[in-house]
Design a protein around this motif. Structure first.
Motif, PDB file in Angstrom:
ATOM      1  N   ALA A  73       0.828  -1.212   0.000  1.00 11.42           N
ATOM      2  CA  ALA A  73       0.000   0.000   0.000  1.00 11.42           C
ATOM      3  C   ALA A  73       0.860   1.259   0.000  1.00 11.42           C
ATOM      4  CB  ALA A  73      -0.917  -0.002   1.215  1.00 11.42           C
ATOM      5  N   ARG A  74       0.471   2.227  -0.812  1.00  6.19           N
ATOM      6  CA  ARG A  74       1.191   3.503  -0.894  1.00  6.19           C
ATOM      7  C   ARG A  74       0.185   4.652  -0.751  1.00  6.19           C
ATOM      8  NH1 ARG A  74       4.583   0.525  -0.064  1.00  6.19           N
ATOM      9  NH2 ARG A  74       6.472   0.034  -1.261  1.00  6.19           N
ATOM     10  N   ILE A  75       0.325   5.393   0.338  1.00  4.74           N
ATOM     11  CA  ILE A  75      -0.527   6.550   0.606  1.00  4.74           C
ATOM     12  C   ILE A  75       0.239   7.821   0.285  1.00  4.74           C
ATOM     13  CG2 ILE A  75      -1.444   7.963   2.510  1.00  4.74           C
ATOM     14  CD1 ILE A  75      -3.422   5.926   1.823  1.00  4.74           C
ATOM     15  N   HIS A  76      -0.435   8.772  -0.408  1.00  2.80           N
ATOM     16  CA  HIS A  76       0.165  10.095  -0.527  1.00  2.80           C
ATOM     17  C   HIS A  76      -0.897  11.151  -0.222  1.00  2.80           C
ATOM     18  CE1 HIS A  76      -1.283   9.342  -4.693  1.00  2.80           C
ATOM     19  NE2 HIS A  76      -1.409  10.657  -4.801  1.00  2.80           N
ATOM     20  N   LEU A  77      -0.439  12.257   0.310  1.00  5.19           N
ATOM     21  CA  LEU A  77      -1.316  13.348   0.725  1.00  5.19           C
ATOM     22  C   LEU A  77      -1.133  14.515  -0.235  1.00  5.19           C
ATOM     23  CD1 LEU A  77      -0.735  13.202   4.597  1.00  5.19           C
ATOM     24  CD2 LEU A  77      -2.394  11.973   3.212  1.00  5.19           C
ATOM     25  N   THR A  78      -2.250  15.013  -0.731  1.00  8.20           N
ATOM     26  CA  THR A  78      -2.190  16.019  -1.772  1.00  8.20           C
ATOM     27  C   THR A  78      -3.387  16.948  -1.654  1.00  8.20           C
ATOM     28  OG1 THR A  78      -2.019  16.301  -4.180  1.00  8.20           O
ATOM     29  CG2 THR A  78      -3.321  14.413  -3.411  1.00  8.20           C
ATOM     30  N   GLY A  79      -3.692  17.684  -2.689  1.00  8.75           N
ATOM     31  CA  GLY A  79      -4.806  18.612  -2.688  1.00  8.75           C
ATOM     32  C   GLY A  79      -5.158  18.964  -4.126  1.00  8.75           C
ATOM     33  N   LEU A 106       4.430   9.812   0.007  1.00  9.36           N
ATOM     34  CA  LEU A 106       4.858  11.178  -0.298  1.00  9.36           C
ATOM     35  C   LEU A 106       3.782  12.191   0.056  1.00  9.36           C
ATOM     36  CD1 LEU A 106       3.451  12.337  -3.172  1.00  9.36           C
ATOM     37  CD2 LEU A 106       5.030  10.707  -4.158  1.00  9.36           C
ATOM     38  N   VAL A 107       4.214  13.428   0.171  1.00 10.31           N
ATOM     39  CA  VAL A 107       3.327  14.581   0.321  1.00 10.31           C
ATOM     40  C   VAL A 107       3.609  15.512  -0.852  1.00 10.31           C
ATOM     41  CG1 VAL A 107       2.727  16.586   1.726  1.00 10.31           C
ATOM     42  CG2 VAL A 107       3.236  14.397   2.839  1.00 10.31           C
ATOM     43  N   GLU A 108       2.552  16.043  -1.463  1.00  8.70           N
ATOM     44  CA  GLU A 108       2.698  16.926  -2.621  1.00  8.70           C
ATOM     45  C   GLU A 108       2.442  18.378  -2.216  1.00  8.70           C
ATOM     46  OE1 GLU A 108       1.168  15.623  -6.485  1.00  8.70           O
ATOM     47  OE2 GLU A 108       0.278  13.914  -5.430  1.00  8.70           O
ATOM     48  N   THR A 109       3.170  19.294  -2.843  1.00  5.70           N
ATOM     49  CA  THR A 109       3.006  20.715  -2.565  1.00  5.70           C
ATOM     50  C   THR A 109       3.495  21.530  -3.754  1.00  5.70           C
ATOM     51  OG1 THR A 109       3.645  22.527  -1.060  1.00  5.70           O
ATOM     52  CG2 THR A 109       5.290  20.812  -1.455  1.00  5.70           C
ATOM     53  N   ASN A 110       2.991  22.755  -3.867  1.00  3.49           N
ATOM     54  CA  ASN A 110       3.518  23.655  -4.898  1.00  3.49           C
ATOM     55  C   ASN A 110       4.576  24.600  -4.346  1.00  3.49           C
ATOM     56  OD1 ASN A 110       2.137  25.863  -3.658  1.00  3.49           O
ATOM     57  ND2 ASN A 110       0.319  25.510  -4.916  1.00  3.49           N
ATOM     58  N   GLY A 111       4.808  24.538  -3.029  1.00  2.70           N
ATOM     59  CA  GLY A 111       5.870  25.328  -2.430  1.00  2.70           C
ATOM     60  C   GLY A 111       5.539  26.782  -2.205  1.00  2.70           C
ATOM     61  N   VAL A 132       7.074  10.437   6.638  1.00  2.00           N
ATOM     62  CA  VAL A 132       6.940  10.733   5.211  1.00  2.00           C
ATOM     63  C   VAL A 132       8.242  10.357   4.513  1.00  2.00           C
ATOM     64  CG1 VAL A 132       6.600  12.548   3.483  1.00  2.00           C
ATOM     65  CG2 VAL A 132       5.277  12.571   5.610  1.00  2.00           C
ATOM     66  N   GLN A 133       8.135   9.599   3.441  1.00  2.00           N
ATOM     67  CA  GLN A 133       9.322   9.112   2.755  1.00  2.00           C
ATOM     68  C   GLN A 133       9.814  10.030   1.650  1.00  2.00           C
ATOM     69  OE1 GLN A 133       7.875   5.108   1.648  1.00  2.00           O
ATOM     70  NE2 GLN A 133       9.273   4.314   3.202  1.00  2.00           N
ATOM     71  N   ARG A 134       8.878  10.714   0.976  1.00  2.00           N
ATOM     72  CA  ARG A 134       9.275  11.543  -0.154  1.00  2.00           C
ATOM     73  C   ARG A 134       8.457  12.823  -0.189  1.00  2.00           C
ATOM     74  NH1 ARG A 134       8.733   8.310  -5.562  1.00  2.00           N
ATOM     75  NH2 ARG A 134       6.680   7.773  -4.683  1.00  2.00           N
ATOM     76  N   LEU A 135       9.005  13.836  -0.848  1.00  4.37           N
ATOM     77  CA  LEU A 135       8.297  15.092  -1.084  1.00  4.37           C
ATOM     78  C   LEU A 135       8.216  15.312  -2.582  1.00  4.37           C
ATOM     79  CD1 LEU A 135       7.131  17.592   0.550  1.00  4.37           C
ATOM     80  CD2 LEU A 135       9.219  18.769  -0.172  1.00  4.37           C
ATOM     81  N   LYS A 136       7.044  15.715  -3.056  1.00  4.72           N
ATOM     82  CA  LYS A 136       6.864  16.033  -4.473  1.00  4.72           C
ATOM     83  C   LYS A 136       6.499  17.506  -4.597  1.00  4.72           C
ATOM     84  CE  LYS A 136       4.438  14.546  -8.672  1.00  4.72           C
ATOM     85  NZ  LYS A 136       3.460  13.583  -9.224  1.00  4.72           N
ATOM     86  N   ILE A 137       7.237  18.212  -5.437  1.00  2.00           N
ATOM     87  CA  ILE A 137       7.064  19.653  -5.593  1.00  2.00           C
ATOM     88  C   ILE A 137       6.641  19.961  -7.023  1.00  2.00           C
ATOM     89  CG2 ILE A 137       8.194  21.915  -5.414  1.00  2.00           C
ATOM     90  CD1 ILE A 137      10.337  20.447  -3.652  1.00  2.00           C
ATOM     91  N   SER A 138       5.576  20.723  -7.171  1.00  2.00           N
ATOM     92  CA  SER A 138       5.107  21.146  -8.499  1.00  2.00           C
ATOM     93  C   SER A 138       5.791  22.457  -8.861  1.00  2.00           C
ATOM     94  CB  SER A 138       3.583  21.323  -8.494  1.00  2.00           C
ATOM     95  OG  SER A 138       2.943  20.099  -8.205  1.00  2.00           O
ATOM     96  N   VAL A 162      17.268  17.162   3.504  1.00  3.84           N
ATOM     97  CA  VAL A 162      16.550  16.491   4.595  1.00  3.84           C
ATOM     98  C   VAL A 162      16.194  15.058   4.224  1.00  3.84           C
ATOM     99  CG1 VAL A 162      14.422  16.497   5.959  1.00  3.84           C
ATOM    100  CG2 VAL A 162      15.629  18.644   5.548  1.00  3.84           C
ATOM    101  N   PHE A 163      15.628  14.853   3.034  1.00  5.60           N
ATOM    102  CA  PHE A 163      15.148  13.536   2.623  1.00  5.60           C
ATOM    103  C   PHE A 163      16.169  12.744   1.804  1.00  5.60           C
ATOM    104  CE2 PHE A 163      11.178  15.833   3.356  1.00  5.60           C
ATOM    105  CZ  PHE A 163      10.404  14.893   4.020  1.00  5.60           C
ATOM    106  N   GLY A 164      17.118  13.464   1.185  1.00  4.16           N
ATOM    107  CA  GLY A 164      18.020  12.856   0.217  1.00  4.16           C
ATOM    108  C   GLY A 164      17.500  13.092  -1.180  1.00  4.16           C
ATOM    109  N   SER A 165      18.402  13.303  -2.121  1.00  2.00           N
ATOM    110  CA  SER A 165      18.007  13.682  -3.481  1.00  2.00           C
ATOM    111  C   SER A 165      17.080  12.674  -4.137  1.00  2.00           C
ATOM    112  CB  SER A 165      19.254  13.867  -4.356  1.00  2.00           C
ATOM    113  OG  SER A 165      20.032  14.946  -3.878  1.00  2.00           O
ATOM    114  N   ASP A 166      17.273  11.402  -3.837  1.00  6.12           N
ATOM    115  CA  ASP A 166      16.450  10.369  -4.458  1.00  6.12           C
ATOM    116  C   ASP A 166      15.022  10.360  -3.930  1.00  6.12           C
ATOM    117  OD1 ASP A 166      18.629   9.589  -5.918  1.00  6.12           O
ATOM    118  OD2 ASP A 166      19.162   7.897  -4.631  1.00  6.12           O
ATOM    119  N   HIS A 167      14.756  11.110  -2.883  1.00  5.03           N
ATOM    120  CA  HIS A 167      13.430  11.119  -2.263  1.00  5.03           C
ATOM    121  C   HIS A 167      12.704  12.450  -2.454  1.00  5.03           C
ATOM    122  CE1 HIS A 167      13.989   7.220  -0.267  1.00  5.03           C
ATOM    123  NE2 HIS A 167      15.256   7.580  -0.206  1.00  5.03           N
ATOM    124  N   VAL A 168      13.173  13.229  -3.406  1.00  6.44           N
ATOM    125  CA  VAL A 168      12.532  14.499  -3.746  1.00  6.44           C
ATOM    126  C   VAL A 168      12.191  14.474  -5.237  1.00  6.44           C
ATOM    127  CG1 VAL A 168      12.744  17.009  -3.828  1.00  6.44           C
ATOM    128  CG2 VAL A 168      13.799  15.722  -1.948  1.00  6.44           C
TER     129      VAL A 168
END
Length: 340
Positions: A73-79, A106-111, A132-138, A162-168
């Motif tokens: 299972a993979r959960i991510h939080l977004t909007g 992961l958690v998604e954000t536009n920053g 949280v394992q990864r961050l996704k930035i739009s 913070v997360f490491g390059s492979d996790h962003v």
């Protein structure tokens, strides 16, 4: 963890026939409210929209996904933009950790919130501590119309430490180094699509789809959606519990406040006599004659099957038809303030 044979549709299939996959991913849309009004938003999010997913709904959906697919299972939080409700986001993550539901993919954000270096570091460390394992930035050019590129760069730089390059993950990373501002021209929109194709659902079914429309409606006569629904790796769940297959926003398969996610998966039959069943059997072309009889005016050309579907569904929604499958209002209204 469930077995493929637990699904109503799969039980009637031969061994070699394509099965309805287990959902292994769930994106929890905490809110339709966003600091941006991007032209390619699948969910018509904007500052005027609202909704906030209760902690209980988020945690129950999280648990249901684990019941469906176990450790896969993979959960991510977004909007929307989940960081608009930072304390609420933290509460969901903390409750999931307390109940030992496993890490958040992961958690998604536009920053847009990343104006201060200290705030960025504090929040990123909190996310890491809460699993949280990864961050996704739009950071694509559509978001840059609304979000200062410097904020996205600040956030990406700190997140990699913070997360490491492979996790962003940065969508699309090349625009961190070539930011732009203002609304994209027609030519720039077309070029952006060539570089990074996207679905023509939600707001992307408006101006962008019209710019790229070149296919007459008869192109889609035999283009059903069975493969899209069978092969979807997961779902998105909106603030009100509505379940969407993959990124098919505005097509409600169920509601987790009325039926748990694993039971929705168990009962789903893509060939049943439902709105989704019609799409699976005939595709959006199957909606056309009914819509035309009610006054729908087909376009001269469409950008793709999803554009045709989105355009017809918006017409049906405005007529108050095919609800609740065609909904909720947030996915179809352009700029008005929404309530649940």
């Amino acid at each position: 963890m469930l077995d493929l044979s637990d699904n109503a549709y799969n039980r009637g299939l031969a061994r070699d026939e394509r099965k309805f996959k287990l959902w292994r991913s769930a994106g929890l849309l905490l809110t339709y409210k966003c600091s941006a009004t991007c032209e390619f938003c699948y969910y018509h999010c904007s500052p005027q929209k609202g909704g906030l997913m209760p902690v209980e709904t988020a945690v129950a959906a999280w648990r249901s996904l684990k019941n469906l697919s176990g450790d896969g299972a993979r959960i991510h939080l977004t909007g929307g933009e989940p960081f608009l409700y930072w304390d609420h986001l933290v509460e969901i993550l903390a409750e999931g950790k307390r109940q030992k539901l496993g890490p958040v993919d992961l958690v998604e954000t536009n920053g847009s919130w990343a104006a201060d270096e200290e705030l960025v570091w504090d929040r990123l460390q909190t996310l890491l501590d809460l699993g949280v394992q990864r961050l996704k930035i739009s950071a694509d050019p559509f978001h840059q119309e609304y979000v200062d590129g410097e904020r996205a760069r600040r956030l990406a730089s700190a997140a990699k430490r913070v997360f490491g390059s492979d996790h962003v993950l940065v969508r699309w990373e090349e625009y961190l180094d070539r930011p732009r501002s203002g609304r994209l021209s027609d030519g720039e929109c077309t070029e952006a699509y060539r570089e990074h194709p996207f679905r023509f659902t939600g707001r992307a079914g408006d101006r962008l789809a019209n710019l790229l429309a070149s296919k007459p409606v008869e192109t889609f006569r035999n283009a059903n959606c069975l493969g899209d629904f069978l092969g979807a790796k997961g779902v998105h769940i909106d603030p009100y519990g509505n379940v969407f297959s993959g990124t098919c926003s505005g097509i409600v398969m169920g509601n987790v406040d009325q039926m748990c996610l694993e039971e929705t998966w168990r009962q789903f039959d893509p060939l049943a006599n439902t709105f989704v069943g019609l799409l699976c059997r005939e595709g959006p072309r199957g909606l056309l004659e009914k819509a035309k009889s009610l006054g729908y005016q087909p376009l001269g050309a469409y950008a793709g099957k999803c554009h045709l579907c989105t355009h017809i569904r918006r017409f049906l929604f405005e007529k108050g038809l095919m609800q609740p499958a065609v909904g909720p209002p947030e996915c179809y209204t352009r700029a008005t303030s929404m309530t649940s």
